[in-house]
Design a protein around this motif. Structure first.
Motif, short mmCIF file in Angstrom:
data_model
loop_
_atom_site.label_atom_id
_atom_site.label_comp_id
_atom_site.label_asym_id
_atom_site.label_seq_id
_atom_site.Cartn_x
_atom_site.Cartn_y
_atom_site.Cartn_z
N ILE A 89 114.20 1.66 -1.28
CA ILE A 89 112.77 1.83 -1.05
C ILE A 89 112.06 1.89 -2.41
O ILE A 89 111.78 2.96 -2.93
CB ILE A 89 112.49 3.14 -0.27
CG1 ILE A 89 113.36 3.20 0.98
CG2 ILE A 89 111.02 3.25 0.10
CD1 ILE A 89 113.36 4.54 1.65
N PRO A 90 111.81 0.74 -2.99
CA PRO A 90 111.19 0.73 -4.32
C PRO A 90 109.67 0.91 -4.23
O PRO A 90 108.93 -0.05 -4.10
CB PRO A 90 111.55 -0.64 -4.88
CG PRO A 90 111.66 -1.50 -3.66
CD PRO A 90 112.16 -0.60 -2.56
N ILE A 91 109.19 2.17 -4.27
CA ILE A 91 107.74 2.38 -4.28
C ILE A 91 107.31 2.66 -5.71
O ILE A 91 108.09 3.12 -6.54
CB ILE A 91 107.30 3.51 -3.33
CG1 ILE A 91 107.82 4.87 -3.79
CG2 ILE A 91 107.74 3.24 -1.91
CD1 ILE A 91 107.20 6.02 -3.04
N SER A 92 106.06 2.39 -6.00
CA SER A 92 105.54 2.59 -7.35
C SER A 92 105.02 4.01 -7.51
O SER A 92 104.80 4.74 -6.53
CB SER A 92 104.42 1.59 -7.62
OG SER A 92 103.33 1.85 -6.76
N ARG A 93 104.81 4.40 -8.74
CA ARG A 93 104.27 5.73 -9.04
C ARG A 93 102.88 5.90 -8.43
O ARG A 93 102.60 6.95 -7.83
CB ARG A 93 104.25 5.96 -10.55
CG ARG A 93 103.87 7.37 -10.95
CD ARG A 93 104.01 7.58 -12.45
NE ARG A 93 105.36 7.36 -12.91
CZ ARG A 93 106.29 8.29 -12.98
NH1 ARG A 93 106.02 9.51 -12.61
NH2 ARG A 93 107.50 8.01 -13.42
N PRO A 94 101.96 4.90 -8.54
CA PRO A 94 100.65 5.06 -7.89
C PRO A 94 100.75 5.25 -6.38
O PRO A 94 100.01 6.04 -5.79
CB PRO A 94 99.92 3.77 -8.23
CG PRO A 94 100.54 3.30 -9.49
CD PRO A 94 101.99 3.70 -9.38
N THR A 95 101.69 4.58 -5.74
CA THR A 95 101.89 4.76 -4.30
C THR A 95 102.38 6.17 -4.01
O THR A 95 101.92 6.82 -3.07
CB THR A 95 102.90 3.73 -3.75
OG1 THR A 95 102.41 2.43 -4.00
CG2 THR A 95 103.13 3.92 -2.26
N PHE A 96 103.29 6.67 -4.83
CA PHE A 96 103.79 8.03 -4.70
C PHE A 96 102.64 9.03 -4.81
O PHE A 96 102.52 9.95 -4.00
CB PHE A 96 104.84 8.30 -5.79
CG PHE A 96 105.50 9.64 -5.71
CD1 PHE A 96 106.64 9.81 -4.94
CD2 PHE A 96 105.00 10.72 -6.41
CE1 PHE A 96 107.27 11.05 -4.88
CE2 PHE A 96 105.62 11.96 -6.35
CZ PHE A 96 106.76 12.12 -5.58
N LEU A 97 101.77 8.82 -5.78
CA LEU A 97 100.63 9.72 -5.98
C LEU A 97 99.62 9.62 -4.83
O LEU A 97 99.03 10.63 -4.43
CB LEU A 97 99.95 9.44 -7.32
CG LEU A 97 100.85 9.64 -8.56
CD1 LEU A 97 100.10 9.27 -9.83
CD2 LEU A 97 101.36 11.06 -8.63
N ARG A 98 99.43 8.41 -4.28
CA ARG A 98 98.55 8.25 -3.12
C ARG A 98 99.09 9.00 -1.91
O ARG A 98 98.33 9.61 -1.16
CB ARG A 98 98.36 6.78 -2.78
CG ARG A 98 97.17 6.17 -3.48
CD ARG A 98 96.87 4.77 -2.98
NE ARG A 98 97.07 3.89 -4.12
CZ ARG A 98 97.99 2.96 -4.24
NH1 ARG A 98 98.80 2.67 -3.27
NH2 ARG A 98 98.09 2.25 -5.34
N LEU A 99 100.41 8.94 -1.71
CA LEU A 99 101.01 9.67 -0.59
C LEU A 99 100.80 11.17 -0.75
O LEU A 99 100.52 11.88 0.22
CB LEU A 99 102.50 9.34 -0.48
CG LEU A 99 102.85 7.95 0.01
CD1 LEU A 99 104.35 7.71 -0.12
CD2 LEU A 99 102.40 7.75 1.44
N GLU A 100 100.91 11.64 -1.98
CA GLU A 100 100.67 13.07 -2.24
C GLU A 100 99.21 13.42 -1.96
O GLU A 100 98.90 14.44 -1.35
CB GLU A 100 101.04 13.43 -3.67
CG GLU A 100 100.83 14.90 -3.97
CD GLU A 100 101.13 15.27 -5.40
OE1 GLU A 100 101.24 16.47 -5.66
OE2 GLU A 100 101.25 14.38 -6.25
#
Length: 71
Positions: free
Chosen positions: A21-32
């Protein structure tokens, strides 16, 4: 990668990438930001997690992408 006494966002992203599941850091921050999970921040503004929190975040991200039962 530095060895730290806590788990960082980069380490969680690497574990997700290893699981396929290669998600990007911006996607990680958006989920948060959407409230999928919360993180603690150090004085230096690093997002840090305990082992149990990191496992929970990984499970929540997999659940958010509909991959919980697959991977």
């Amino acid at each position: 990668m530095r060895k730290l006494p806590y788990i960082t966002t980069g380490q969680i992203l690497q574990r997700l990438k290893d699981d396929g599941i290669p998600i990007s850091r911006p996607t990680f921050l958006r989920l948060e930001k959407k409230g999928v999970f919360l993180s603690q921040k150090t004085v230096g503004r690093w997002r840090v997690f305990t082992k149990q929190e990191a496992d929970l975040v990984i499970d929540l991200i997999k659940e958010n992408y509909g991959l919980k039962g697959i991977l």
